[in-house]
Write an enzyme that holds these catalytic residues in place. Structure first.
Site, PDB file in Angstrom:
ATOM      1  N   HIS A 115      32.287   2.120   2.793  1.00  0.00           N
ATOM      2  CA  HIS A 115      32.604   1.260   3.949  1.00  0.00           C
ATOM      3  C   HIS A 115      33.297  -0.021   3.503  1.00  0.00           C
ATOM      4  O   HIS A 115      34.302  -0.426   4.092  1.00  0.00           O
ATOM      5  CB  HIS A 115      31.334   0.884   4.713  1.00  0.00           C
ATOM      6  CG  HIS A 115      31.003   1.803   5.827  1.00  0.00           C
ATOM      7  ND1 HIS A 115      31.862   2.070   6.869  1.00  0.00           N
ATOM      8  CD2 HIS A 115      29.880   2.524   6.078  1.00  0.00           C
ATOM      9  CE1 HIS A 115      31.290   2.916   7.708  1.00  0.00           C
ATOM     10  NE2 HIS A 115      30.086   3.212   7.239  1.00  0.00           N
ATOM     11  N   GLY A 167      21.360   2.392   6.608  1.00  0.00           N
ATOM     12  CA  GLY A 167      22.229   1.494   5.870  1.00  0.00           C
ATOM     13  C   GLY A 167      23.261   0.916   6.816  1.00  0.00           C
ATOM     14  O   GLY A 167      23.575   1.516   7.844  1.00  0.00           O
ATOM     15  N   HIS A 183      27.874   5.847   0.469  1.00  0.00           N
ATOM     16  CA  HIS A 183      28.401   5.697   1.827  1.00  0.00           C
ATOM     17  C   HIS A 183      28.703   4.224   2.130  1.00  0.00           C
ATOM     18  O   HIS A 183      29.779   3.888   2.637  1.00  0.00           O
ATOM     19  CB  HIS A 183      27.373   6.272   2.813  1.00  0.00           C
ATOM     20  CG  HIS A 183      27.739   6.176   4.240  1.00  0.00           C
ATOM     21  ND1 HIS A 183      28.141   7.261   4.976  1.00  0.00           N
ATOM     22  CD2 HIS A 183      27.741   5.131   5.113  1.00  0.00           C
ATOM     23  CE1 HIS A 183      28.384   6.886   6.224  1.00  0.00           C
ATOM     24  NE2 HIS A 183      28.141   5.594   6.326  1.00  0.00           N
ATOM     25  N   GLU A 184      27.757   3.337   1.823  1.00  0.00           N
ATOM     26  CA  GLU A 184      27.937   1.913   2.134  1.00  0.00           C
ATOM     27  C   GLU A 184      29.021   1.284   1.252  1.00  0.00           C
ATOM     28  O   GLU A 184      29.801   0.452   1.734  1.00  0.00           O
ATOM     29  CB  GLU A 184      26.617   1.157   2.022  1.00  0.00           C
ATOM     30  CG  GLU A 184      25.522   1.647   2.951  1.00  0.00           C
ATOM     31  CD  GLU A 184      25.925   1.791   4.414  1.00  0.00           C
ATOM     32  OE1 GLU A 184      26.798   1.028   4.897  1.00  0.00           O
ATOM     33  OE2 GLU A 184      25.384   2.693   5.082  1.00  0.00           O
ATOM     34  N   CYS A 197      27.034   8.360  10.592  1.00  0.00           N
ATOM     35  CA  CYS A 197      27.415   6.953  10.439  1.00  0.00           C
ATOM     36  C   CYS A 197      27.174   6.244  11.769  1.00  0.00           C
ATOM     37  O   CYS A 197      27.488   6.796  12.833  1.00  0.00           O
ATOM     38  CB  CYS A 197      28.888   6.864  10.045  1.00  0.00           C
ATOM     39  SG  CYS A 197      29.490   5.189   9.825  1.00  0.00           S
ATOM     40  N   LEU A 198      26.663   5.036  11.705  1.00  0.00           N
ATOM     41  CA  LEU A 198      26.423   4.267  12.920  1.00  0.00           C
ATOM     42  C   LEU A 198      27.720   3.926  13.637  1.00  0.00           C
ATOM     43  O   LEU A 198      27.707   3.644  14.828  1.00  0.00           O
ATOM     44  CB  LEU A 198      25.647   2.989  12.586  1.00  0.00           C
ATOM     45  CG  LEU A 198      24.250   3.216  11.994  1.00  0.00           C
ATOM     46  CD1 LEU A 198      23.620   1.890  11.605  1.00  0.00           C
ATOM     47  CD2 LEU A 198      23.371   3.994  12.950  1.00  0.00           C
TER      48      LEU A 198
END
Length: 184
Positions: free
Chosen positions: A150, A56, A146-147, A104-105
């Site tokens: 963000h 994601g 999670h997204e 997380c990226l």
């Protein structure tokens, strides 16, 4: 035979915003203009997510403060979910709460146990303005939550508590990409 392109194949890989970048801790603005620029952003987001081997990606993770996220994420039954949501709104996060590993990226190489609900529903629109409602369970529900976090200016590290939080903060300070100074 496939009639449409695989998401991200025409996109450009963009630079990832890392923890410490103010864009990650700011609420994103609603998308008001739909068209080629939004389509390009979504393509670039898919390309960036795939290049980073994520499941994601929110727009602010590539420095764009707009309410958009993309996903290519399995649920706990290994059903693959692929798509994007513009102006998403988390309408339901319920069911059992589970402590599970989350990464997380924007915090590359790190993960920590994070509590999330086992079911989530997100509503929004597609890039052409059509209403969309996405429901997920298990790992996919974790991804949706999670997204959405963000886009509200929250990273998963903000949700980690206790000993796990202290360990994660220590790992963040030691990470080669970190902007947080090591204690003297």
């Amino acid at each position: 035979m496939r009639q449409r392109l695989i998401p991200g194949t025409t996109g450009l890989v963009r630079t990832m915003s890392l923890l410490g970048d103010p864009v990650l801790h700011s609420a994103c603005a609603e998308v008001t203009e739909f068209g080629p620029a939004l389509d390009r952003l979504i393509e670039d987001m898919f390309a960036t997510m795939y290049a980073a081997e994520g499941v994601g990606l929110a727009a602010n993770q590539i420095g764009v403060g707009q309410r958009v996220f993309v996903y290519d994420c399995p649920d706990d039954e290994d059903v693959r979910h692929v798509g994007h949501i513009v102006n998403p709104r988390l309408v339901t996060a319920d069911g059992d709460e589970f402590l599970g590993p989350e990464g997380c990226l924007s915090l590359p190489g790190l993960e920590a146990g994070t509590v999330r609900h086992d079911h989530a529903v997100v509503e929004g629109v597609t890039s052409d303005g059509a209403a969309v409602r996405v429901s997920g369970t298990g790992f996919f529900a974790r991804c949706l939550q999670h997204e959405c976090d963000h886009l509200a200016g929250t990273v998963y590290a903000d949700r980690v508590t206790g000993l796990r939080a202290r360990r994660l903060q220590r790992a963040i300070r030691k990470a080669p990409w970190s902007t947080k100074p090591l204690p003297a």
